[in-house]
Design a protein around this motif. Structure first.
Motif, short mmCIF file in Angstrom:
data_model
loop_
_atom_site.label_atom_id
_atom_site.label_comp_id
_atom_site.label_asym_id
_atom_site.label_seq_id
_atom_site.Cartn_x
_atom_site.Cartn_y
_atom_site.Cartn_z
N TRP A 88 -7.47 -37.75 24.63
CA TRP A 88 -7.04 -37.21 23.33
C TRP A 88 -6.35 -35.86 23.49
O TRP A 88 -5.45 -35.53 22.71
CB TRP A 88 -8.22 -37.11 22.35
CG TRP A 88 -9.36 -36.24 22.79
CD1 TRP A 88 -10.56 -36.66 23.30
CD2 TRP A 88 -9.44 -34.79 22.76
NE1 TRP A 88 -11.36 -35.58 23.59
CE2 TRP A 88 -10.71 -34.43 23.26
CE3 TRP A 88 -8.57 -33.79 22.35
CZ2 TRP A 88 -11.13 -33.11 23.38
CZ3 TRP A 88 -8.97 -32.46 22.46
CH2 TRP A 88 -10.24 -32.14 22.97
N ARG B 44 -4.44 -34.84 26.04
CA ARG B 44 -3.06 -35.08 26.49
C ARG B 44 -2.23 -35.72 25.39
O ARG B 44 -1.08 -35.35 25.16
CB ARG B 44 -3.08 -35.97 27.75
CG ARG B 44 -3.76 -35.33 28.94
CD ARG B 44 -3.54 -36.16 30.21
NE ARG B 44 -4.07 -37.51 30.08
CZ ARG B 44 -5.31 -37.83 30.42
NH1 ARG B 44 -6.14 -36.91 30.88
NH2 ARG B 44 -5.74 -39.08 30.29
N ALA B 45 -2.81 -36.70 24.70
CA ALA B 45 -2.06 -37.41 23.67
C ALA B 45 -1.75 -36.54 22.46
O ALA B 45 -0.78 -36.77 21.75
CB ALA B 45 -2.83 -38.65 23.23
N SER C 14 -0.52 -33.74 22.34
CA SER C 14 0.77 -33.03 22.49
C SER C 14 1.96 -33.98 22.40
O SER C 14 3.11 -33.54 22.47
CB SER C 14 0.80 -32.28 23.83
OG SER C 14 0.70 -33.19 24.91
N ASP C 15 1.69 -35.28 22.24
CA ASP C 15 2.75 -36.27 22.10
C ASP C 15 3.13 -36.36 20.62
O ASP C 15 2.32 -36.80 19.80
CB ASP C 15 2.25 -37.63 22.60
CG ASP C 15 3.34 -38.69 22.62
OD1 ASP C 15 4.30 -38.57 21.84
OD2 ASP C 15 3.22 -39.66 23.40
N PRO C 16 4.35 -35.94 20.26
CA PRO C 16 4.72 -35.94 18.84
C PRO C 16 4.71 -37.32 18.20
O PRO C 16 4.61 -37.44 16.98
CB PRO C 16 6.13 -35.34 18.84
CG PRO C 16 6.64 -35.54 20.24
CD PRO C 16 5.44 -35.47 21.12
N ARG C 17 4.76 -38.37 19.02
CA ARG C 17 4.70 -39.72 18.46
C ARG C 17 3.29 -40.08 18.01
O ARG C 17 3.10 -40.82 17.02
CB ARG C 17 5.17 -40.75 19.49
CG ARG C 17 6.60 -40.56 20.00
CD ARG C 17 6.86 -41.51 21.16
NE ARG C 17 5.92 -41.27 22.27
CZ ARG C 17 5.77 -42.08 23.32
NH1 ARG C 17 6.47 -43.19 23.39
NH2 ARG C 17 4.92 -41.78 24.27
N LEU C 18 2.29 -39.56 18.69
CA LEU C 18 0.91 -39.95 18.43
C LEU C 18 0.10 -38.91 17.68
O LEU C 18 -0.91 -39.24 17.05
CB LEU C 18 0.20 -40.27 19.75
CG LEU C 18 0.73 -41.47 20.54
CD1 LEU C 18 0.01 -41.58 21.88
CD2 LEU C 18 0.53 -42.75 19.74
N SER C 19 0.50 -37.65 17.76
CA SER C 19 -0.33 -36.59 17.19
C SER C 19 -0.60 -36.75 15.69
O SER C 19 -1.73 -36.49 15.25
CB SER C 19 0.29 -35.21 17.48
OG SER C 19 1.60 -35.11 16.97
N VAL D 18 2.01 -48.08 22.35
CA VAL D 18 2.09 -46.69 22.82
C VAL D 18 0.70 -46.06 22.84
O VAL D 18 0.32 -45.33 23.78
CB VAL D 18 3.06 -45.88 21.94
CG1 VAL D 18 3.00 -44.39 22.30
CG2 VAL D 18 4.49 -46.39 22.11
N GLN E 28 -1.35 -47.39 25.77
CA GLN E 28 -0.89 -46.83 27.04
C GLN E 28 -1.36 -45.39 27.22
O GLN E 28 -1.73 -44.98 28.32
CB GLN E 28 0.64 -46.90 27.11
CG GLN E 28 1.19 -48.32 27.26
CD GLN E 28 2.70 -48.37 27.13
OE1 GLN E 28 3.34 -47.42 26.63
NE2 GLN E 28 3.30 -49.48 27.56
N ALA E 29 -1.34 -44.61 26.13
CA ALA E 29 -1.67 -43.19 26.23
C ALA E 29 -3.17 -42.94 26.28
O ALA E 29 -3.64 -42.04 26.99
CB ALA E 29 -1.06 -42.43 25.05
#
Length: 308
Positions: free
Chosen positions: A190, A192-193, A195-200, A233, A236-237
């Protein structure tokens, strides 16, 4: 929302003992593995750090910070393999109160602290750290500035000192955790994810409103992705499907509420997204193999010193 911040708030972190020590070689300090999170920093000279049963050695020089997770005892000394004594014996051999101007050139000046996190979320946060985390000094790093302030505050008795120390230790531990999770190969998915703008957006929604009856479609819309793309996605993350992640997070919250609050099962069920105590108890039993009430009783008894 800031997911790390939310974990820290729910962890209800509290500072324990924190001390500034001045020691002339030979010296050595043994610290028990019961300390949930130990914090070490060197202000002058150097120190060696290692854990029981592990040959890996870490040298700390001025400005370096080390976080040590609970487990085996660990040692801080002037050289590897030095004779190390308990904190009480160390204080008798190296009394506090030495001011900066009186420190011998060959002495080591170092800071040791103990930190504790409450509840299941706090334990989980500490568990994501490696056994020993080294954060080398950098002049422009805020950690360096906080270590300097802590040493200065500890070297002179001033009014309101304990409050200042508590706040500085809070800052130091949060900065250390943030840097450690950023650099650690064992950081939780969580972190790492997030910081992913697709998942945040979806992650933040699940963490902030775990009691909402979220669906994959609703979470995909928050992420501005199709349902299939979002699910792929996310898997995978984070290594699991969105609904499985949400269920695990709800159970984490439930365990924390069971341990740290006087809430009824009905109140906990509602807060973590279940329509009834029965539905909550069924899900909890599926995750843990026992009812929430029995789990809370077992964990409460286990926390009593000397209880088998």
């Amino acid at each position: 929302m800031d997911i790390l911040q939310e974990h820290l708030i729910r962890a209800r972190a509290s500072g324990g003992v924190f001390a500034r020590s001045v020691a002339v070689p030979p010296w050595g300090l043994r610290l028990p593995g019961t300390i949930q999170l130990a914090v070490h920093a060197v202000v002058q000279g150097h120190a060696w750090l290692w854990t029981e049963g592990n040959d890996d050695l870490l040298e700390l020089t001025p400005g370096d910070l080390a976080l040590v997770r609970g487990g085996p005892d660990h040692f801080v000394a002037h050289q590897p393999g030095a004779h190390c004594v308990s904190p009480a014996e160390f204080r008798s051999l190296h009394p506090a109160g030495v001011h900066a101007g009186d420190v011998h050139a060959g002495s080591a000046v170092f800071l040791c602290g103990a930190y504790r996190f409450a509840g299941d979320i706090g334990r989980g946060l500490v568990a994501t750290l490696p056994p020993v985390l080294s954060l080398p000094a950098s002049v422009d790093d805020p950690i360096h500035a906080v270590v300097t302030l802590l040493s200065r505050e500890l070297s002179h008795a001033e009014p309101g000192q304990q409050t200042v120390l508590d706040r500085l230790l809070d800052v130091l531990v949060v900065l250390g955790l943030r840097a450690g999770l950023t650099r650690s190969a064992t950081a939780p998915a969580w972190f790492r994810a997030a910081s992913d703008p697709r998942l945040s957006p979806a992650l933040e929604a699940m963490h902030a409103q775990a009691g909402q009856p979220w669906t994959v479609d609703e979470l995909a819309k928050l992420a501005s992705m199709s349902r299939a793309t979002f699910a792929r996605v996310f898997q995978q993350a984070l290594g699991q499907a969105p609904m499985r992640y949400l269920s695990d997070w709800r159970m984490t919250l439930a365990r924390d509420l069971l341990l740290t609050q006087d809430a009824t099962l009905a109140e906990i069920a509602g807060r973590v997204g279940y329509s009834s105590v029965y539905a909550f108890a069924t899900a909890f039993r599926r995750h843990h193999g026992q009812s929430p009430g029995r789990w809370r009783q077992r964990e409460t008894l286990a926390a009593i010193p000397g209880h088998d």
